[in-house]
Design an enzyme around this catalytic site. Sequence first.
Site, PDB file in Angstrom:
ATOM      1  N   ASP A  30      11.262 -42.929 -51.511  1.00 20.15           N
ATOM      2  CA  ASP A  30      10.840 -44.324 -51.382  1.00 20.15           C
ATOM      3  C   ASP A  30       9.573 -44.604 -52.184  1.00 20.15           C
ATOM      4  OD1 ASP A  30      10.943 -46.900 -50.448  1.00 20.15           O
ATOM      5  OD2 ASP A  30      10.000 -46.456 -48.529  1.00 20.15           O
ATOM      6  N   GLU A  86      17.321 -48.352 -56.372  1.00 19.73           N
ATOM      7  CA  GLU A  86      16.767 -49.607 -55.863  1.00 19.73           C
ATOM      8  C   GLU A  86      15.513 -49.956 -56.656  1.00 19.73           C
ATOM      9  OE1 GLU A  86      16.697 -50.879 -51.705  1.00 19.73           O
ATOM     10  OE2 GLU A  86      14.506 -50.770 -51.799  1.00 19.73           O
TER      11      GLU A  86
END
Length: 482
Positions: A160, A266
């Site tokens: 992340d 992403e």
Amino acid sequence: MSITTDSFLAALNGIDGVHVYERSIDTAEGTACAIVRLGLQKRLAVMGDCADNFSGDQKGAVKLCPLSVENAQALQVLFPYAAPKSHAGHPFTMGLGDRLGLATPGHVRAIAGYGVYPVLAQQSIRELTLTGRTFADVIAAAAFGVFQEGYRDGYGADGDHLKTKEEIRYAIESGCTMITLDCSEHIDIHAAAYSDAEVEAAYGALPADVREHYEQAYLGRPLPVVGALTVAELRRIVLVFYRAVQHAESCYRYIDQIKTRDVDFELSIDETRTITSPAEHFIVAQELAAQGVRPVSVAPHFSGEFEKGIEYSGNLNDFARDFVAHQEIADHFGYKLSVHSGSDKFSVFSTVGRVTGGRVHVKTAGTNWLEAMRVVAEHDPALYRRAHKFALEHRVEAEKYYHVSTDPKEIPNVDLQNDAYLPEYLLLPASRQTLHIAYGLLLNEKWFADAFFPFMAAHEEEYYAGLVRHIGRHLLYLTAKH
């Protein structure tokens, strides 16, 4: 060797003081495995042909193995469902960051019946640094939690908010199946506040081929969703985002070069103090699409405040209007929107679920740590009081890592409250944020860690129940009557 569940259970029950997590029992390739507990210590119990692939201590016919990275990797070879996988193609996905390595069983129980594909291993470099863990540690904890619950429907692992190719390589080589690229260091937030004269000067200093490309592509015609742009609007957008687009394309190509499995990409453009306008979102998306970059999801900075661990702050009608436009852009390019800092934003969840039709990615993390602290507040008042005071005393230090706006002066003096009141601190925004951002500092305090982890082992079922209730509330609003 032929091993049955009954013979394995009989061997396990011959070990003094053993508790078997019976949902975990599984067999493959002449080998049986299960998660067991001896006192407050969990072990992977292994018996059969592949036992030599695991490291541990032999107890009769059973090898009791620590929940290490190496043993997790051996488990994933034997039982592939314990390994993370791409979530591409799943409409509703949810990141469930677990900073403690304890939450996965609760998360697995929480998602049951909601049709959500979980990303159970989700950590940023910042979180790894603050907790002293590695991506491999995070994935191992998720693997053992999945195995403990007998969960076989798949999960993802998200590196992340990664910013560099070195971080991306580290995450992929560790087994991450999702990369969230944080482009904040390549977004010129200062340009968003330039005067018209400053915009003209800065834009004129850009390479001629950059200016020519954007002007030919976006001026003089209406664009889908956002309409026609003025020259001034386009120039400002280019100044803010063009380097981020270049960085995203470069990193996407790099992932494609080094990956050995499917990896979900992403794009995060939300880690700024400026709201992403639909026009900015469209141009970033169009530029990436023109270069063949295909994100699974994109995280704009939506209107309002998405601060850590507390409710959404802002005008809900403005949020809904802007969110609809961002969803139209996502639909146009074929990816999902991603809602970051999605913990506890209950007032926007029904809008998110309705507008996206349940095709969305939502990230949670710190709220799972706060649920652990709720259990502490309920069952160990002395430990909670000491942690609470420590978090307050070190809030300024913790604020170096997170943007928060609550005022710690609003937190009632813990010395004036009785033990029954302590769980209420987990409902107050200022105390929630203070505890939220102090997790790394607390976990690195020996007095806290030495008390906290044995406490959590003794109260794991209360923790799981809290996660089912709390994450379940997120899911209820996100999925109810799209």
